[in-house]
Write an enzyme that holds these catalytic residues in place. Structure first.
Site, PDB file in Angstrom:
ATOM      1  CB  VAL A 168       0.876  -5.839   4.701  1.00 27.47           C
ATOM      2  CG1 VAL A 168       0.322  -6.545   5.920  1.00 27.47           C
ATOM      3  CG2 VAL A 168       0.396  -4.403   4.660  1.00 27.47           C
ATOM      4  CE  LYS A 198      -0.173   0.458   7.349  1.00 31.83           C
ATOM      5  NZ  LYS A 198      -1.541   0.924   7.508  1.00 31.83           N
ATOM      6  CG  ASP A 203      -8.183   6.120   2.245  1.00 25.81           C
ATOM      7  OD1 ASP A 203      -8.937   6.301   1.265  1.00 25.81           O
ATOM      8  OD2 ASP A 203      -7.042   5.636   2.128  1.00 25.81           O
ATOM      9  N   GLY A 208       0.844  -1.203   0.000  1.00 20.49           N
ATOM     10  CA  GLY A 208       0.000   0.000   0.000  1.00 20.49           C
ATOM     11  C   GLY A 208       0.866   1.234   0.000  1.00 20.49           C
ATOM     12  N   GLY A 209       0.246   2.364   0.200  1.00 21.28           N
ATOM     13  CA  GLY A 209       0.965   3.634   0.215  1.00 21.28           C
ATOM     14  C   GLY A 209       2.009   3.688   1.318  1.00 21.28           C
ATOM     15  CG  PHE A 210       2.469   2.302   5.995  1.00 21.16           C
ATOM     16  CD1 PHE A 210       2.332   3.322   6.907  1.00 21.16           C
ATOM     17  CD2 PHE A 210       3.214   1.190   6.351  1.00 21.16           C
ATOM     18  CE1 PHE A 210       2.935   3.248   8.139  1.00 21.16           C
ATOM     19  CE2 PHE A 210       3.818   1.113   7.587  1.00 21.16           C
ATOM     20  CZ  PHE A 210       3.678   2.138   8.488  1.00 21.16           C
ATOM     21  N   GLY A 211       3.765   1.061   2.544  1.00 19.38           N
ATOM     22  CA  GLY A 211       4.856   0.104   2.361  1.00 19.38           C
ATOM     23  C   GLY A 211       4.227  -1.249   2.149  1.00 19.38           C
TER      24      GLY A 211
END
Ligand SMILES: *[C@@H]1O[C@H](CO)[C@@H](O)[C@H](O)[C@H]1NC(C)=O
Ligand SMILES: *[C@@H]1O[C@H](CO)[C@@H](O)[C@H](O)[C@H]1NC(C)=O
Ligand SMILES: *[C@@H]1O[C@H](CO)[C@@H](O)[C@H](O)[C@H]1NC(C)=O
Ligand SMILES: *[C@@H]1O[C@H](CO)[C@@H](O)[C@H](O)[C@H]1NC(C)=O
Ligand SMILES: *[C@@H]1O[C@H](CO)[C@@H](O)[C@H](O)[C@H]1NC(C)=O
Length: 635
Positions: A366, A380, A478, A361-364
């Site tokens: 998982v 995550k 979101d 995802g946008g975060f990195g």
């Protein structure tokens, strides 16, 4: 189409056998005659005995025959008649008449009519910032006026209470706004100050309370500001005072009993002495605060050093009793203890050196992992190129320690080890709802309607908790199908709280955010246009999710042309057929009533005006009823 009009059944004179509709296509002769296209709709609602042509009429437009042959509506059959070429040449004034033929025993009827004229828009639409400001004002106050379409265009249909300026090759601007006697209450919203071209603003004789917004002094062209007859308090902002003194502004503020004007109860000298007093008090306090902050900083640096040494040995804050948890995947009991802090090394062990990626995802990414006691978890890990910043990471970590609900993904622990940051969650083995609806193997393992309904209801409960049970309330910002995760029993939990936004319920009912976040296709119009955030923006997001659940389609459809799912569903429903809207994969598997009802809820959630959307509590109640309906259907 279930109702119709017919002339009053009076004397049998010629005029009483006629229906006349008139249409002025060029009011005030503002345009050259644009012509007219008429569409008239008919359905026979009475059982007509005997002669099939008992009701028969001819249609004429300004005395000229329109229909070629006499017309007879069919019993309960919807029929329409229209001209495909515009009628012209009557100076814009059109009369459409329906005359009963001599043989007709019944009078003409008509069920519906539409008349269209093409008006040339020589001016482009109103300045977009003015439009956005008016949209917020309109939504906030549910202004019951003819406020539809573009505020200033066309000129003949300018919104009531507005005046606009029109310059060649410039969008129209709003120059006057009169909301006098509007019955408006609450604080004067700062949005009025976004109407940058306004000269005359009349808010008199409402029930506005609170202070006069400072921002109003930033309106460069404002000449008259009328605030007479409200419940305003505080004093007049200095910016406005200056404008009054230099003669560029007339301010009317009479009949505001609690407002301090210069000659009134607030003496300028008193104010000065007050502010001097404030300086005397503030200076020592400031000194103490600065010293305090330095001390805290020093302490932080010291503990941080210690932390990293200890951290590399074993997890901190490891709560006793964690290892005694059962292995049946019930991570809920873990939440009773404080969340655990892990080191990067712990994560490596947990995830077998980040072997299995569950998603990105946008975060990195998982990763799949296991705690020492065998509990499966999802890790995550924030990547360095992450779009999600440190602040979002911390927001999510902090929030998750505070909120616990069976329909929100729970956090098992977190890691902040040097530049490494990670959140450790309970494992949701069935992945996310988006993949279940539209993923590559969604065809073989398609969710049933009942499963979908239950997932929707559970997600709604999670969101309701954020809106209602949390103090301050939270808006997720979101909500989308890829953020609704499913566990092994297909129990739904809402995930990804990095963009969560808190706000208090006292005072104003919304927060203005400075940055647009969220996902295209899910954004509520008032939030996208003016960054106005309320729970109702979250309700809108959820409405889009519901439509996806019903249709199995993405929020933005590409074929035949890009449309959002809301329009798509509305268009299809206008044709009256729910079967076209529902996902093909659940056809024959649902009760038509529950699908109608859920679609109704979804469309209410996605109403343009936030005030027309239900609350999350109402949504949960409605979805529970739908589930009940569906259970009856199954029996
Ligand atoms: C309409 O008028 C006709 C003739 O006057 C009469 O026979 C008929 O009953 C009336 N219909 C209604 C609905 O009043
Ligand atoms: C249409 O009807 C209105 C009102 O009955 C009348 O004033 C007008 O002159 C008519 N226009 C034409 C073009 O017949
Ligand atoms: C402003 O609106 C009020 C109420 O609609 C009306 O009475 C008043 O005359 C208007 N003022 C101006 C200057 O048009
Ligand atoms: C303002 O509020 C008071 C009570 O709070 C009410 O009596 C009054 O009618 C309101 N005035 C207007 C103009 O809405
Ligand atoms: C002004 O009124 C609001 C409520 O209407 C109140 O919260 C606030 O304290 C008042 N401020 C002053 C300075 O009286």
């Amino acid at each position: 189409m279930q109702t119709a009009i017919t002339p009053r059944n009076g004397s049998r004179s010629a005029s009483s056998r006629t229906i006349e509709l008139s249409w002025d296509a060029a009011p005030n002769h503002a345009y050259p005659d644009p012509g007219v296209i008429g569409i008239v709709y008919f359905a026979e609602l009475e059982v007509v005995a005997g002669d099939a042509a008992a009701r028969q009429f001819e249609m004429a437009i300004n005395g000229k025959l329109w229909s070629k042959a006499p017309f007879t509506p069919q019993h309960l059959v919807c029929d329409a008649f229209f001209n495909s070429e515009a009628h012209r040449g009557f100076g814009g004034d059109y009369n459409i008449t329906l005359n009963a033929t001599a043989n007709s025993t019944l009078l003409p009827t008509i069920n519906a009519a539409e008349f269209f004229s093409v008006v040339s828009m020589t001016n482009v639409a109103t300045d977009s910032k003015d439009v956005a400001a008016m949209a917020v004002i309109k939504a906030k106050y549910e202004v019951k006026k003819n406020w539809a379409g573009d505020p200033c265009a066309p000129k003949t249909l300018v919104w009531e209470g507005l005046n606009c300026s029109y310059a060649i090759s410039m969008p129209p601007r709003i120059t006057r706004l009169n909301m006098s006697f509007g019955g408006l209450s609450g604080g004067i919203p700062s949005h009025f100050s976004n109407l940058k071209a306004i000269k005359y603003l009349d808010l008199s004789y409402n029930n506005f309370t609170g202070p006069i917004p400072k921002a109003l002094s930033d309106l460069p062209f404002l000449v008259v500001l009328d605030l007479t007859g409200n419940q305003l308090n505080g004093s007049i902002p200095s910016g406005l005072m200056k404008r009054i003194q230099d003669g560029s502004l007339t301010l009317r503020y009479g009949k505001n009993p609690n407002l301090c004007s210069n000659g009134g109860s607030c003496e300028p000298t008193k104010k000065n002495s007050k502010s001097m007093l404030a300086v005397y008090i503030a200076a020592p306090i400031l000194a103490v605060v600065v010293i305090g902050a330095l001390a805290v900083l020093l302490l932080l640096i010291m503990t941080k050093k210690q932390g990293s040494i200890k951290g590399s040995v074993k997890p901190q804050n490891e709560a006793s009793g964690v290892h005694s948890q059962s292995r049946n995947g019930d991570t809920h009991s873990l939440l009773q203890v404080d969340n655990r802090r892990f080191t990067y090394k712990d994560l490596q062990v947990m995830t077998n050196n980040f072997k299995t990626v569950l998603g990105r995802g946008g975060f990195g990414s998982v990763y799949d992992g296991f705690l020492p006691d065998g509990t499966q978890v999802a890790v995550k890990l924030r990547s360095e190129s992450s779009r999600q910043g440190v602040r979002e990471f911390l927001t999510e970590a902090q929030t998750l320690t505070k909120i616990h609900h069976k329909n929100l993904v729970s956090m098992v622990g977190y890691c902040k080890d040097g530049e490494y940051m990670a959140l450790v969650y309970e494992h949701m083995s069935e992945g996310n709802l988006e993949d279940k609806l539209r993923g590559k193997d969604s065809n073989s393992t398609s969710l049933t309607w009942r499963q979908r309904l239950r997932i929707a209801m559970e997600s709604a409960q999670g969101l309701e908790y954020l809106h209602v049970a949390c103090s301050p309330a939270f808006v997720h910002r979101d909500v989308k199908t890829s953020n609704i995760l499913l566990n092994v029993n297909l129990k739904a939990k809402v995930a990804d709280f990095g963009l969560l936004k808190a706000f208090n319920h006292d005072g104003d009912t919304h927060v203005s955010t400075t940055r647009l976040v969220g996902t295209h296709g899910y954004l509520a119009p008032e939030y996208a246009a003016a960054l106005q955030l309320t729970e109702k923006s979250g309700v809108y997001n959820f409405g889009v999710v519901l439509l996806e659940v019903i249709t199995g389609r993405p929020p933005i459809l590409q074929c035949p042309k890009p449309t959002n799912i809301i329009q798509w569903v509305r268009q299809h429903l206008a044709q009256g057929n729910i079967e076209d809207v529902a996902d093909v994969r659940i056809r024959g598997d649902y009760g038509i009533n529950s699908v109608w009802k859920v679609t109704g809820v979804a469309l209410k959630c996605t109403a343009q005006a936030p005030t027309q959307r239900p609350t999350m509590t109402e949504v949960v109640a409605q979805l529970q009823e739908c589930l009940k309906l569906e259970e009856h259907h199954m029996i």
